[in-house]
Design an enzyme around this catalytic site. Structure first.
Site, short mmCIF file in Angstrom:
data_model
loop_
_atom_site.label_atom_id
_atom_site.label_comp_id
_atom_site.label_asym_id
_atom_site.label_seq_id
_atom_site.Cartn_x
_atom_site.Cartn_y
_atom_site.Cartn_z
N CYS A 120 -6.53 -26.84 110.55
CA CYS A 120 -5.55 -27.89 110.78
C CYS A 120 -4.42 -27.29 111.61
CB CYS A 120 -5.00 -28.42 109.46
SG CYS A 120 -4.07 -29.96 109.66
N CYS A 122 -1.04 -28.34 111.15
CA CYS A 122 0.30 -28.61 110.60
C CYS A 122 1.06 -27.36 110.17
CB CYS A 122 0.23 -29.63 109.47
SG CYS A 122 -0.64 -29.05 108.01
N CYS A 130 -0.27 -32.72 112.12
CA CYS A 130 -1.58 -32.07 112.11
C CYS A 130 -2.25 -32.05 113.48
CB CYS A 130 -2.49 -32.76 111.10
SG CYS A 130 -1.81 -32.72 109.43
N LYS A 195 -9.62 -37.77 102.81
CA LYS A 195 -8.33 -37.17 102.49
C LYS A 195 -7.25 -38.24 102.58
CE LYS A 195 -5.05 -33.69 104.01
NZ LYS A 195 -4.84 -32.43 104.72
N ARG A 205 3.44 -28.44 100.91
CA ARG A 205 4.19 -28.45 102.17
C ARG A 205 5.36 -27.50 102.09
NH1 ARG A 205 3.44 -34.86 103.48
NH2 ARG A 205 1.16 -34.71 103.61
N ARG A 217 2.31 -38.76 107.35
CA ARG A 217 0.92 -38.61 107.80
C ARG A 217 0.09 -39.89 107.60
NH1 ARG A 217 1.74 -33.38 108.57
NH2 ARG A 217 1.84 -31.83 106.89
N GLU A 233 -15.85 -42.88 105.63
CA GLU A 233 -15.37 -41.61 106.21
C GLU A 233 -16.39 -40.49 105.95
OE1 GLU A 233 -13.02 -40.41 108.00
OE2 GLU A 233 -11.27 -41.72 107.94
N LYS A 248 -10.00 -35.56 98.43
CA LYS A 248 -8.71 -34.95 98.18
C LYS A 248 -7.62 -36.02 98.18
CE LYS A 248 -5.62 -31.80 100.45
NZ LYS A 248 -5.31 -31.18 101.70
N SER A 274 -1.82 -29.32 95.21
CA SER A 274 -0.60 -28.67 94.73
C SER A 274 0.16 -29.54 93.72
CB SER A 274 0.30 -28.33 95.91
OG SER A 274 0.59 -29.49 96.67
N TYR A 313 -5.77 -24.33 92.27
CA TYR A 313 -4.84 -23.21 92.09
C TYR A 313 -4.97 -22.61 90.68
CZ TYR A 313 -3.08 -25.30 96.33
OH TYR A 313 -3.00 -25.81 97.60
C1 PBG Z 1 -3.33 -29.33 105.87
C2 PBG Z 1 -3.50 -29.40 104.41
C3 PBG Z 1 -2.65 -29.94 103.45
C4 PBG Z 1 -3.23 -29.66 102.21
C5 PBG Z 1 -4.41 -28.99 102.46
N1 PBG Z 1 -4.57 -28.86 103.82
C6 PBG Z 1 -1.35 -30.59 103.58
C7 PBG Z 1 -1.22 -31.93 104.13
O1 PBG Z 1 -2.16 -32.58 104.57
O2 PBG Z 1 -0.08 -32.36 104.16
C8 PBG Z 1 -2.66 -30.00 100.86
C9 PBG Z 1 -3.10 -29.10 99.78
C10 PBG Z 1 -2.31 -29.20 98.53
O3 PBG Z 1 -1.43 -30.06 98.35
O4 PBG Z 1 -2.58 -28.37 97.65
N2 PBG Z 1 -3.36 -30.50 106.56
#
Ligand code: PBG
Length: 324
Positions: A120, A122, A130, A195, A205, A217, A233, A248, A274, A313
């Protein structure tokens, strides 16, 4: 058959009987840890919004790969946090950039351990979006060659799998053809196919310093109201050449995971993101939820919904407690 012949409690009487009757199990090999790599050496920097997670420098990451391998994890997914960010995210596809160096160091330290490179822009762009960002919009087709380059650089550095998480249309096809052109026929693609534009990515982030400076986004990630669209998708990404797919976030998307499991044959991943992690950690710290039971239940629920593998995690925490 009804009560009194049918007594479901018979199979719940002892731990051994419950284990015997359990439909879903979780093994450390089902779990993928997510790691953040920064410049420097000897760096082990805590992330305030994600208690227990560290940003590591390349040297530390090599040891971490060995530890994760010894714990029996299925692999790790790697996120780079460069010093230098610019409009086109060039650090994200620099063969001497922090991610490429980290991949090489990890594969040297633990050659048999699976390293998945998140693809990615970002984390590498100064605007935090991104892809290529102009006049308040992320340009889809202009972004594809940059993602393809990032994938080739990661694969050449030794990544076992590349995992595009950007949500540009057509990126799986673009990455597949760039890999093939570079004769990297054998590098599989794990696509973050479904996603969502989720508020649960907040702590990440902060960890990756990748929050968009303006806007959000929602113009490229999926709307939380849509379930059927997730299946489209996924189907599209498989057609374009994805070898594995991911949903996700995880716990807010158990319905999507379950339907994807029923519909597709490829390995299905889910990302316990996260916000899911930090939410549980915060409640555990306050004594409102009981660890490790709540951690294990959250992972098991994602597995039961149909995910074959889970990026989490909590992966190391679970593996350390695992007793077969
Ligand atoms: C990159 C990406 C993100 C996450 C994984 N790959 C952030 C986003 O899309 O803003 C999030 C992972 C997480 O929250 O643990 N684009």
């Amino acid at each position: 058959m009804a009560f009194p012949e049918h007594r479901p409690r018979r199979l719940r009487r002892t731990p051994a009987l419950r284990a015997l009757a359990r439909e879903t199990r979780l093994h450390p090999g089902d779990l993928i840890d997510a790691l953040f790599v920064v410049e420097g050496s000897g760096v082990r920097e805590p992330i305030a919004s994600m208690p227990g997670v560290l940003r590591l420098s390349v040297d530390q990451l090599a040891d971490e790969a060995k530890r994760c391998h010894d714990l029996g994890l299925g692999g790790v997914v790697l996120f780079g946090i460069p010093l230098h960010k610019d409009a086109l995210g060039t650090s994200g596809y620099d063969p001497e950039g922090v991610v490429a160096r980290a991949i090489r160091a990890m594969k040297r330290a633990a050659p048999d351990f699976v390293v998945i490179a998140d693809i990615c822009l970002c984390e590498y762009t100064d605007h935090g979006h991104c892809g290529v960002y102009e006049n308040g919009a992320v340009l889809n087709d202009e972004t594809l060659p940059l993602l393809a380059r990032a994938a080739v650089v990661a694969a050449e550095a030794g990544a076992d799998v590349v995992a595009p998480s950007d949500m540009m249309d057509g990126r799986v096809a673009a990455i597949r053809s760039a890999l093939d052109e570079a004769r990297l026929f054998e590098t599989p693609i794990l696509s973050y196919a479904a996603k969502y534009a989720s508020a649960f990515y907040g702590p990440f982030r902060e960890a990756a310093e990748s929050a968009p400076k303006s806007g959000d986004r929602r113009g490229y990630q999926m709307d939380a109201g849509n379930g059927r669209e997730a299946l489209r998708e996924i189907a599209t990404d498989i057609e374009e050449g994805a070898d594995m797919v991911m949903v996700k976030p995880a716990m807010p998307c158990l319905d999507v995971i379950s339907q994807a499991r029923a519909r597709f044959e490829v390995p299905l991943f889910a990302y316990q993101v996260s916000g899911e992690y930090s939410m549980l950690q915060a409640a555990i710290e306050r004594g409102w939820l009981e660890a490790p039971r709540v951690v294990d239940e959250s992972l098991l629920a994602i597995r039961r919904a149909g995910a074959d593998r889970i990026v989490s995690y909590f992966a190391k925490d679970f593996a350390r407690r695992y007793r077969g």
